[in-house]
Design a protein around this motif. Sequence first.
Motif, PDB file in Angstrom:
ATOM      1  N   THR A 156       0.829  -1.213   0.000  1.00 32.98           N
ATOM      2  CA  THR A 156       0.000   0.000   0.000  1.00 32.98           C
ATOM      3  C   THR A 156       0.861   1.260   0.000  1.00 32.98           C
ATOM      4  OG1 THR A 156      -0.207  -0.240   2.391  1.00 32.98           O
ATOM      5  CG2 THR A 156      -2.017  -1.073   1.036  1.00 32.98           C
ATOM      6  N   SER A 215       2.448   4.200  -3.131  1.00 30.35           N
ATOM      7  CA  SER A 215       1.837   5.167  -4.055  1.00 30.35           C
ATOM      8  C   SER A 215       0.933   4.505  -5.081  1.00 30.35           C
ATOM      9  CB  SER A 215       2.913   5.919  -4.820  1.00 30.35           C
ATOM     10  OG  SER A 215       3.707   6.622  -3.950  1.00 30.35           O
ATOM     11  N   PRO A 261       3.574  -4.464   5.131  1.00 24.87           N
ATOM     12  CA  PRO A 261       4.312  -4.584   6.392  1.00 24.87           C
ATOM     13  C   PRO A 261       4.217  -3.313   7.228  1.00 24.87           C
ATOM     14  CG  PRO A 261       5.822  -4.741   4.494  1.00 24.87           C
ATOM     15  CD  PRO A 261       4.452  -4.481   3.951  1.00 24.87           C
ATOM     16  N   THR A 312       1.186  -4.712  -5.524  1.00 20.69           N
ATOM     17  CA  THR A 312       1.813  -3.401  -5.765  1.00 20.69           C
ATOM     18  C   THR A 312       2.902  -3.150  -4.723  1.00 20.69           C
ATOM     19  OG1 THR A 312      -0.037  -2.417  -4.548  1.00 20.69           O
ATOM     20  CG2 THR A 312      -0.131  -2.277  -6.927  1.00 20.69           C
ATOM     21  N   VAL A 369       7.098  -3.449  -3.434  1.00 24.24           N
ATOM     22  CA  VAL A 369       8.401  -3.268  -4.071  1.00 24.24           C
ATOM     23  C   VAL A 369       8.639  -4.474  -4.984  1.00 24.24           C
ATOM     24  CG1 VAL A 369       9.299  -1.938  -2.125  1.00 24.24           C
ATOM     25  CG2 VAL A 369       9.698  -4.380  -2.210  1.00 24.24           C
ATOM     26  N   HIS A 404       7.489  -9.201  -5.462  1.00 26.42           N
ATOM     27  CA  HIS A 404       6.286  -9.520  -6.250  1.00 26.42           C
ATOM     28  C   HIS A 404       6.068 -11.031  -6.313  1.00 26.42           C
ATOM     29  CE1 HIS A 404       6.072  -5.584  -8.894  1.00 26.42           C
ATOM     30  NE2 HIS A 404       5.896  -5.358  -7.620  1.00 26.42           N
ATOM     31  N   GLU A 411       1.735  -5.456 -10.644  1.00 26.46           N
ATOM     32  CA  GLU A 411       2.439  -4.347 -11.286  1.00 26.46           C
ATOM     33  C   GLU A 411       3.698  -4.876 -11.973  1.00 26.46           C
ATOM     34  OE1 GLU A 411       2.553  -1.591 -12.454  1.00 26.46           O
ATOM     35  OE2 GLU A 411       0.745  -0.637 -11.726  1.00 26.46           O
ATOM     36  N   PRO A 448       7.792  -4.387 -12.829  1.00 24.27           N
ATOM     37  CA  PRO A 448       8.123  -5.586 -13.572  1.00 24.27           C
ATOM     38  C   PRO A 448       7.542  -6.801 -12.851  1.00 24.27           C
ATOM     39  CG  PRO A 448       9.991  -4.916 -12.237  1.00 24.27           C
ATOM     40  CD  PRO A 448       8.947  -3.852 -12.078  1.00 24.27           C
ATOM     41  N   ASP A 483       9.129   1.227   9.814  1.00 18.22           N
ATOM     42  CA  ASP A 483      10.065   0.326   9.099  1.00 18.22           C
ATOM     43  C   ASP A 483      11.414   0.971   8.753  1.00 18.22           C
ATOM     44  OD1 ASP A 483       9.382   2.028   7.058  1.00 18.22           O
ATOM     45  OD2 ASP A 483       8.318   0.543   5.841  1.00 18.22           O
ATOM     46  N   HIS A 517      -0.407   8.398 -17.474  1.00 25.86           N
ATOM     47  CA  HIS A 517       0.403   7.746 -18.514  1.00 25.86           C
ATOM     48  C   HIS A 517      -0.268   7.814 -19.876  1.00 25.86           C
ATOM     49  CE1 HIS A 517       1.880   5.955 -14.688  1.00 25.86           C
ATOM     50  NE2 HIS A 517       3.024   6.209 -15.244  1.00 25.86           N
TER      51      HIS A 517
HETATM   52  N1  NAD Z   1       2.955   0.895 -14.199  1.00 25.78           N
HETATM   53  C1  NAD Z   1       3.263   2.070 -13.677  1.00 25.78           C
HETATM   54  O1  NAD Z   1       3.123   3.087 -14.325  1.00 25.78           O
HETATM   55  C2  NAD Z   1       3.769   2.121 -12.255  1.00 25.78           C
HETATM   56  C3  NAD Z   1       3.911   3.354 -11.627  1.00 25.78           C
HETATM   57  C4  NAD Z   1       4.387   3.371 -10.309  1.00 25.78           C
HETATM   58  C5  NAD Z   1       4.716   2.183  -9.674  1.00 25.78           C
HETATM   59  N2  NAD Z   1       4.561   1.004 -10.326  1.00 25.78           N
HETATM   60  C6  NAD Z   1       4.896  -0.267  -9.657  1.00 25.78           C
HETATM   61  O2  NAD Z   1       4.135  -0.384  -8.464  1.00 25.78           O
HETATM   62  C7  NAD Z   1       4.874  -1.060  -7.464  1.00 25.78           C
HETATM   63  C8  NAD Z   1       4.879  -0.224  -6.208  1.00 25.78           C
HETATM   64  O3  NAD Z   1       5.540   1.008  -6.468  1.00 25.78           O
HETATM   65  P1  NAD Z   1       5.265   2.308  -5.573  1.00 25.78           P
HETATM   66  O4  NAD Z   1       5.714   3.460  -6.352  1.00 25.78           O
HETATM   67  O5  NAD Z   1       3.891   2.249  -5.056  1.00 25.78           O
HETATM   68  O6  NAD Z   1       6.308   2.074  -4.365  1.00 25.78           O
HETATM   69  P2  NAD Z   1       6.128   2.487  -2.842  1.00 25.78           P
HETATM   70  O7  NAD Z   1       7.483   2.489  -2.271  1.00 25.78           O
HETATM   71  O8  NAD Z   1       5.308   3.709  -2.741  1.00 25.78           O
HETATM   72  O9  NAD Z   1       5.265   1.293  -2.235  1.00 25.78           O
HETATM   73  C9  NAD Z   1       5.773   0.001  -2.067  1.00 25.78           C
HETATM   74  C10 NAD Z   1       5.009  -0.672  -0.935  1.00 25.78           C
HETATM   75  O10 NAD Z   1       5.544  -2.013  -0.781  1.00 25.78           O
HETATM   76  C11 NAD Z   1       5.598  -2.270   0.599  1.00 25.78           C
HETATM   77  N3  NAD Z   1       6.550  -3.356   0.912  1.00 25.78           N
HETATM   78  C12 NAD Z   1       7.880  -3.273   1.180  1.00 25.78           C
HETATM   79  N4  NAD Z   1       8.373  -4.494   1.451  1.00 25.78           N
HETATM   80  C13 NAD Z   1       7.330  -5.352   1.369  1.00 25.78           C
HETATM   81  C14 NAD Z   1       7.200  -6.746   1.601  1.00 25.78           C
HETATM   82  N5  NAD Z   1       8.252  -7.523   1.938  1.00 25.78           N
HETATM   83  N6  NAD Z   1       5.981  -7.294   1.455  1.00 25.78           N
HETATM   84  C15 NAD Z   1       4.900  -6.542   1.091  1.00 25.78           C
HETATM   85  N7  NAD Z   1       4.979  -5.222   0.877  1.00 25.78           N
HETATM   86  C16 NAD Z   1       6.181  -4.628   1.026  1.00 25.78           C
HETATM   87  C17 NAD Z   1       6.014  -0.960   1.239  1.00 25.78           C
HETATM   88  O11 NAD Z   1       5.735  -0.921   2.629  1.00 25.78           O
HETATM   89  C18 NAD Z   1       5.203   0.029   0.425  1.00 25.78           C
HETATM   90  O12 NAD Z   1       3.962   0.314   1.022  1.00 25.78           O
HETATM   91  C19 NAD Z   1       6.259  -1.322  -8.047  1.00 25.78           C
HETATM   92  O13 NAD Z   1       6.320  -2.639  -8.518  1.00 25.78           O
HETATM   93  C20 NAD Z   1       6.347  -0.359  -9.209  1.00 25.78           C
HETATM   94  O14 NAD Z   1       7.144  -0.848 -10.265  1.00 25.78           O
HETATM   95  C21 NAD Z   1       4.074   0.969 -11.594  1.00 25.78           C
END
Ligand code: NAD
Length: 438
Positions: free
Chosen positions: A10, A12, A37, A76, A78, A82, A99, A101, A261, A370
Amino acid sequence: MKLRYAIVGTGSRAEMFARALTAEHRDTCELVALADPNPVRLAVHNARLPAPVPTYAAADFTEMLAKERVDVAVVTTVDRVHDEYIVAALEAGCDVLTEKPMTVDAPRSKRILDAVRRTGRSVKVTFNYRYNPLHEAVKRVVASGEIGEVGSVHFEWLLDVRHGADYFRRWHRDKADSGGLLVHKSGHHFDLVNWWLDDLPAEVYASGRLFFYGGGGARHGYARDYERAHGAAAAADDPFAIALDGDPTLKALYLDAEAADGYQRDRNVFGPGITIEDDLAVLVRYGRGATMTYHLTAYAPWEGYRVMFNGSRGRLELEVVESDHVAPAAASTVKGFGTPAEQGYRSLRVHPFWAPPRDLAVTGYERKGHGGADGRMLADLLDPHAPADPLGRTADAEAGARALLVGLAANESIATGRPIATHTLDAGLAEDHGTANA
Ligand SMILES: NC(=O)c1ccc[n+]([C@@H]2O[C@H](COP(=O)([O-])OP(=O)(O)OC[C@H]3O[C@@H](n4cnc5c(N)ncnc54)[C@H](O)[C@@H]3O)[C@@H](O)[C@H]2O)c1
């Protein structure tokens, strides 16, 4: 009956899915749980929903799937983890939206593809770039045969010093977490080329380095002495620093969540510990013989891309300027949070042989989400009554693995200095994709 969805991770990106599931697509979907987490980030998301849902520690993901009778898990997190959630969800009998990759290395990719085959469940990778109307138009032109057989592709992608810099502040700066930009970011572009050409990469050579960020900052005169921007006097007027407390969402999701964290989202982009590159050159040979020269620059003055297709009947050129400069006032802000992009420009042009060029009018492009792709993708993936998809935009786990091939092979090529045949990667793909003709 509505399908029951849960989101893990949870940060961005989760917001887009949470909104779609509880607003635009609430008639056919139901968001039933969230997992992460970090309890603070979980609470921030839950408070934004029309009605709160049960929240779970990420460690209790499997328990959540059973207890909340989840049909589809949305991943979604890190990138590095995934695979853990995809495989656990498949084993629990759920389908998955993940999401990009899909994952960060070949063994994890194989693990996912093996689980898909074993369980018979579905994984869809949310390659939103396929749904950009300009990219759909490219697919139509190439598939129509108007430019003939494609002999080569020339592809350049520029991330500006606002958006590009952001990868060097966050978890993405560690290759173990993101696979590096050729996996994390260029995976979108390599997926597009696989889809546009309807072909697979066979051999990859790459060269790349950390040129601008990291230690490059001292060489080019940009480095300031601080570890993270928050609370650092040296960061106050640094155009490469972001102010987490300057935006309520950034503050709530990251600064206020640090105690849970220790994750800091505002690291010095010129600090130590960066293991990804910012300047990358890649040469690819595809199975049917087409080649691609590709370059990713993560420190450009403007943001956008150029893709050129050289064909046996003509040439197709796509040029997109998403933002023609970074305004000083926007330098310390994060793309997608508040400050809009600067001027943009788009051109899609066919150059036939022996005839003047022809500009293609493309409707539906938006300067948000996008290029308007996010909303179109969500409609395709979440609406059970979505119209047929003649362009084949929906990407399954095999497509997710194919999109990784160039980035993973390029990473190996950078490490070894040798060209890499993609079939040696063992990413779990069913088809033989490496032995095609040169
Ligand atoms: N397609 C797109 O245009 C696009 C745009 C932005 C992000 N993304 C993808 O979305 C995903 C998230 O990116 P983001 O920008 O939201 O990052 P972010 O850092 O805002 O969020 C990542 C979340 O993962 C959680 N996390 C960390 N370790 C974890 C674990 N072991 N188990 C479960 N959750 C865990 C974090 O606490 C955090 O809330 C990434 O894979 C990114 O590539 C895609």
